[in-house]
Design an enzyme around this catalytic site. Structure first.
Site, PDB file in Angstrom:
ATOM      1  N   ARG A  31       0.805  -1.221   0.000  1.00  0.00           N
ATOM      2  CA  ARG A  31       0.000   0.000   0.000  1.00  0.00           C
ATOM      3  C   ARG A  31       0.842   1.277   0.000  1.00  0.00           C
ATOM      4  O   ARG A  31       0.341   2.349  -0.269  1.00  0.00           O
ATOM      5  CB  ARG A  31      -0.951  -0.015   1.217  1.00  0.00           C
ATOM      6  CG  ARG A  31      -2.100  -0.995   1.049  1.00  0.00           C
ATOM      7  CD  ARG A  31      -2.807  -1.283   2.366  1.00  0.00           C
ATOM      8  NE  ARG A  31      -2.097  -2.295   3.158  1.00  0.00           N
ATOM      9  CZ  ARG A  31      -2.497  -2.714   4.361  1.00  0.00           C
ATOM     10  NH1 ARG A  31      -3.583  -2.197   4.905  1.00  0.00           N
ATOM     11  NH2 ARG A  31      -1.820  -3.649   5.014  1.00  0.00           N
ATOM     12  N   GLN A  90      11.737 -15.395   6.291  1.00  0.00           N
ATOM     13  CA  GLN A  90      10.467 -15.854   5.730  1.00  0.00           C
ATOM     14  C   GLN A  90      10.562 -15.562   4.228  1.00  0.00           C
ATOM     15  O   GLN A  90      10.240 -14.470   3.778  1.00  0.00           O
ATOM     16  CB  GLN A  90       9.293 -15.071   6.360  1.00  0.00           C
ATOM     17  CG  GLN A  90       7.938 -15.550   5.893  1.00  0.00           C
ATOM     18  CD  GLN A  90       6.808 -14.578   6.274  1.00  0.00           C
ATOM     19  OE1 GLN A  90       7.042 -13.428   6.624  1.00  0.00           O
ATOM     20  NE2 GLN A  90       5.574 -15.056   6.186  1.00  0.00           N
ATOM     21  N   GLY A 118       6.383  -4.792  12.855  1.00  0.00           N
ATOM     22  CA  GLY A 118       7.413  -3.828  12.449  1.00  0.00           C
ATOM     23  C   GLY A 118       6.841  -2.530  11.935  1.00  0.00           C
ATOM     24  O   GLY A 118       7.563  -1.543  11.785  1.00  0.00           O
ATOM     25  N   GLY A 156      -8.180  -5.303  11.800  1.00  0.00           N
ATOM     26  CA  GLY A 156      -8.940  -6.446  12.270  1.00  0.00           C
ATOM     27  C   GLY A 156      -9.726  -6.032  13.504  1.00  0.00           C
ATOM     28  O   GLY A 156      -9.252  -5.226  14.295  1.00  0.00           O
ATOM     29  N   LYS A 370      34.437  23.187   4.969  1.00  0.00           N
ATOM     30  CA  LYS A 370      34.452  21.728   4.852  1.00  0.00           C
ATOM     31  C   LYS A 370      35.765  21.228   5.424  1.00  0.00           C
ATOM     32  O   LYS A 370      36.816  21.731   5.034  1.00  0.00           O
ATOM     33  CB  LYS A 370      34.333  21.309   3.388  1.00  0.00           C
ATOM     34  CG  LYS A 370      34.186  19.813   3.205  1.00  0.00           C
ATOM     35  CD  LYS A 370      34.911  19.286   1.980  1.00  0.00           C
ATOM     36  CE  LYS A 370      36.404  19.218   2.202  1.00  0.00           C
ATOM     37  NZ  LYS A 370      37.160  18.672   1.079  1.00  0.00           N
TER      38      LYS A 370
HETATM   39  C1  UD1 Z   1      -2.574  -6.843  10.721  1.00  0.00           C
HETATM   40  C2  UD1 Z   1      -3.646  -7.728  11.367  1.00  0.00           C
HETATM   41  C3  UD1 Z   1      -4.856  -6.873  11.727  1.00  0.00           C
HETATM   42  C4  UD1 Z   1      -4.424  -5.738  12.632  1.00  0.00           C
HETATM   43  C5  UD1 Z   1      -3.280  -4.924  12.017  1.00  0.00           C
HETATM   44  C6  UD1 Z   1      -2.737  -3.960  13.042  1.00  0.00           C
HETATM   45  C7  UD1 Z   1      -3.343  -9.911  10.308  1.00  0.00           C
HETATM   46  C8  UD1 Z   1      -3.902 -10.897   9.353  1.00  0.00           C
HETATM   47  N1  UD1 Z   1      -4.022  -8.767  10.448  1.00  0.00           N
HETATM   48  O1  UD1 Z   1      -3.134  -6.350   9.520  1.00  0.00           O
HETATM   49  O2  UD1 Z   1      -5.823  -7.653  12.394  1.00  0.00           O
HETATM   50  O3  UD1 Z   1      -5.525  -4.885  12.909  1.00  0.00           O
HETATM   51  O4  UD1 Z   1      -2.216  -5.798  11.616  1.00  0.00           O
HETATM   52  O5  UD1 Z   1      -1.739  -3.132  12.523  1.00  0.00           O
HETATM   53  O6  UD1 Z   1      -2.356 -10.191  10.946  1.00  0.00           O
HETATM   54  N2  UD1 Z   1       4.363  -9.498   7.758  1.00  0.00           N
HETATM   55  C9  UD1 Z   1       5.321 -10.479   7.688  1.00  0.00           C
HETATM   56  N3  UD1 Z   1       5.110 -11.535   6.847  1.00  0.00           N
HETATM   57  C10 UD1 Z   1       3.995 -11.650   6.107  1.00  0.00           C
HETATM   58  C11 UD1 Z   1       3.010 -10.660   6.181  1.00  0.00           C
HETATM   59  C12 UD1 Z   1       3.222  -9.589   7.029  1.00  0.00           C
HETATM   60  O7  UD1 Z   1       6.352 -10.417   8.346  1.00  0.00           O
HETATM   61  O8  UD1 Z   1       3.887 -12.643   5.380  1.00  0.00           O
HETATM   62  C13 UD1 Z   1       4.598  -8.348   8.640  1.00  0.00           C
HETATM   63  C14 UD1 Z   1       4.555  -7.019   7.918  1.00  0.00           C
HETATM   64  O9  UD1 Z   1       5.839  -6.643   7.459  1.00  0.00           O
HETATM   65  C15 UD1 Z   1       4.023  -6.074   8.989  1.00  0.00           C
HETATM   66  C16 UD1 Z   1       3.224  -6.969   9.898  1.00  0.00           C
HETATM   67  O10 UD1 Z   1       3.588  -8.301   9.599  1.00  0.00           O
HETATM   68  O11 UD1 Z   1       5.072  -5.478   9.708  1.00  0.00           O
HETATM   69  C17 UD1 Z   1       1.712  -6.795   9.703  1.00  0.00           C
HETATM   70  O12 UD1 Z   1       1.387  -7.070   8.354  1.00  0.00           O
HETATM   71  P1  UD1 Z   1       0.373  -6.186   7.506  1.00  0.00           P
HETATM   72  O13 UD1 Z   1       0.294  -6.741   6.172  1.00  0.00           O
HETATM   73  O14 UD1 Z   1       0.719  -4.751   7.656  1.00  0.00           O
HETATM   74  O15 UD1 Z   1      -0.984  -6.496   8.302  1.00  0.00           O
HETATM   75  P2  UD1 Z   1      -2.280  -5.603   8.380  1.00  0.00           P
HETATM   76  O16 UD1 Z   1      -3.044  -5.725   7.129  1.00  0.00           O
HETATM   77  O17 UD1 Z   1      -1.930  -4.246   8.835  1.00  0.00           O
HETATM   78 CA    CA Z   2      -0.026  -3.147   9.100  1.00  0.00          CA
END
Ligand code: UD1
Ligand code: CA
Length: 480
Positions: A31, A90, A118, A156, A370
């Protein structure tokens, strides 16, 4: 924060026992539409991930922190490797649940694991500690940190068993919300505490049958509950601290929040910041009391500023150490330099890396330095370039003086002693030494060393022709 990182880490490693922290940071951040991985985008002048690691580092020791990396893994690893944390790869990003599956070997030996995101960088240590205490008191298998923000869209939602119960039935992702669930306002922060044994026992039950075809960690709430394990939620009192940075607009909003906090911290410590909303002050900047910062100033990186200074508008200072009683006038650009007590800089001065401005020295308008050291009370007040130069105590560098430090291939040093007078518009061709107390006549091009106390002139003698103008006029009239 008054506690030091070490004190806190020790205190907690005793209290918390075997607790690991896993920070999920493998995602791409689609995004954001950026080439840079999401967790390396910055707020308050530091990457999102650095803020999360810092918060975790005040709760457990760095070797109990594991960062899940995947998208541009090497770049992310390099950016935070110096903190001493561990890494889990991962390779394919198949969701937050899959991220924790990848961390299984790392966390298997621990009793509890705290999961952080993160991209949720404003999380405070106090809140992490509260979550941990609640998790222990509730003897839960999973404890979810929640919040009620103004706009819950995109997050969520947490479905409690009943409104007043700590027990959670499920977390429902935005896209899966049923018709009646859109008014659920309590969001999942993406921050959780788990007891490792039940987590690992049921972790492989996750499926990817959802809108994103991903393994959601959030589904563990329903799965653990169904297995008879206790799943609870605790509400953060400060909703702003669990907001995520998924879009540029969200990043900019978090950056503003963080900078507001930095400005408040500095003002509480006796620094005056006029119109703080116009200033850009990085999280690590330190300033002593009675210093005044005018509007539209940027203080970046690890900049330190002493007390009783005045930093005037439109100045940008990055990674500098500024003493006390220093005046930096409007429009200066200063980087990787030091300025000692009582110095005067600007307006419109440019201190490039390696500049050392001594006590009570003056660097005036349109002066560029400098790798230059100006001794105590030395002055270069107007239109000057001092590169690879040393200027002794009390020396006066006239307007328009230039050190010619570069021959097109190599750089050379100019050494000017104490109490020297360098006349205006002189060029000093390096390598060159001008010894103490010497004088250089204005407009000179100096190519040879000048001994102490000598006068050096490197210019052609003036020729004055009396009556020349009238004579020429007469000559021109004759020609016609
Ligand atoms: C996630 C939660 C959501 C919550 C929100 C809060 C899930 C399915 N949803 O959504 O309920 O309200 O965070 O901020 O968990 N990441 C990985 N590996 C992956 C996918 C993501 O390490 O395969 C890491 C991303 O880098 C990120 C974090 O996990 O730092 C959260 O992932 P993101 O895709 O931002 O989740 P949200 O859609 O924000
Ligand atoms: Ca997020």
């Amino acid at each position: 924060m008054s506690r030091t990182r070490e004190d806190s880490a020790v205190r907690h490693s005793e209290a918390i026992g075997r607790m690991a922290v896993v920070i999920m940071a493998a995602g791409k951040g689609t995004r954001l539409k950026s080439k840079r991985p999401k967790v390396l985008h910055e707020i308050g002048g530091r990457p999102l991930l650095s803020h999360v690691i810092a918060a975790a580092g005040r709760v457990v020791a760095p070797n109990d922190i594991y960062v899940v990396i995947g998208h541009q893994a090497e770049r992310v690893r390099e950016a935070v490797a110096a903190t001493g944390v561990g890494f889990v790869e991962q390779t394919e990003q198949r969701g937050t649940g899959h991220a924790i599956q990848c961390a299984r070997p790392a966390i298997a030996g621990y009793e509890h694991v705290l999961v952080l995101s993160g991209d949720v960088p404003l999380i405070r240590t106090e809140t992490i500690e509260d979550l941990w205490r609640f998790h222990q008191a509730e003897r839960a298998a999973m404890t979810i940190l929640t919040a009620i923000p103004e706009d819950p869209t995109g997050y969520g939602r947490v479905l409690r068993r009943s409104p007043d119960s700590p027990e959670v039935e499920a977390i429902v992702e935005q896209k899966a919300l049923a018709a009646g669930q859109h008014d659920l306002r309590e969001i999942n922060s993406g921050i959780y505490a788990f007891r490792v044994a039940p987590l690992l026992e049921h972790l492989d039950k996750l499926t990817n049958q959802n809108a994103h075809k991903e393994f959601y960690l959030t589904d563990m709430a329903g799965l653990l509950g169904a297995a008879g394990e206790r799943v609870v939620a605790t509400l953060s009192t400060v909703a702003a601290e669990v907001l995520g940075a998924n879009t540029i607009a969200e990043l900019v909003a978090l950056d503003a929040t963080m900078r507001r906090e930095t400005a408040s911290r500095l003002m509480a410590a006796g620094v005056t910041i006029y119109r703080p909303e116009t200033c850009v002050i990085d999280a690590e900047v330190e300033i002593e009391p009675d210093t005044v910062i005018e509007p539209f100033v940027q203080l970046l990186g690890r900049t330190r500023i002493g007390g009783d200074c005045l930093i005037r508008s439109y100045t940008v200072i990055e990674n500098c150490k500024v003493g006390s009683n220093v005046l930096v006038r409007q429009g200066c650009v200063m980087a990787e330099s030091t300025v000692e007590d009582g110095a005067r800089i600007g307006p419109y001065a440019h201190l490039r890396p390696g500049s050392e401005i001594g006590q009570d020295a003056h660097v005036g308008n349109f002066v560029e330095t400098k790798k230059a050291r100006l001794g105590k009370g030395a002055k270069a007040n107007h239109l000057t370039y001092l590169g690879d130069a040393e200027v002794g105590e009390g020396t006066n560098v006239g307007a328009g003086v230039i050190t010619c430090n570069y021959d097109g291939v190599n750089k050379f040093r100019t050494k000017i002693g104490k109490g020297v007078f360098v006349g205006s518009d002189s060029t000093l061709v390096a390598p060159l030494t001008v010894e103490d107390g010497a004088y250089i006549g204005a407009g000179s091009c100096i190519t040879m060393d000048v001994p102490a106390g000598a006068l050096a002139l490197g210019r052609s003698r003036q020729v004055t022709k009396e009556g020349w103008v009238a004579a020429r006029k007469a000559q021109q009239q004759e020609k016609r």
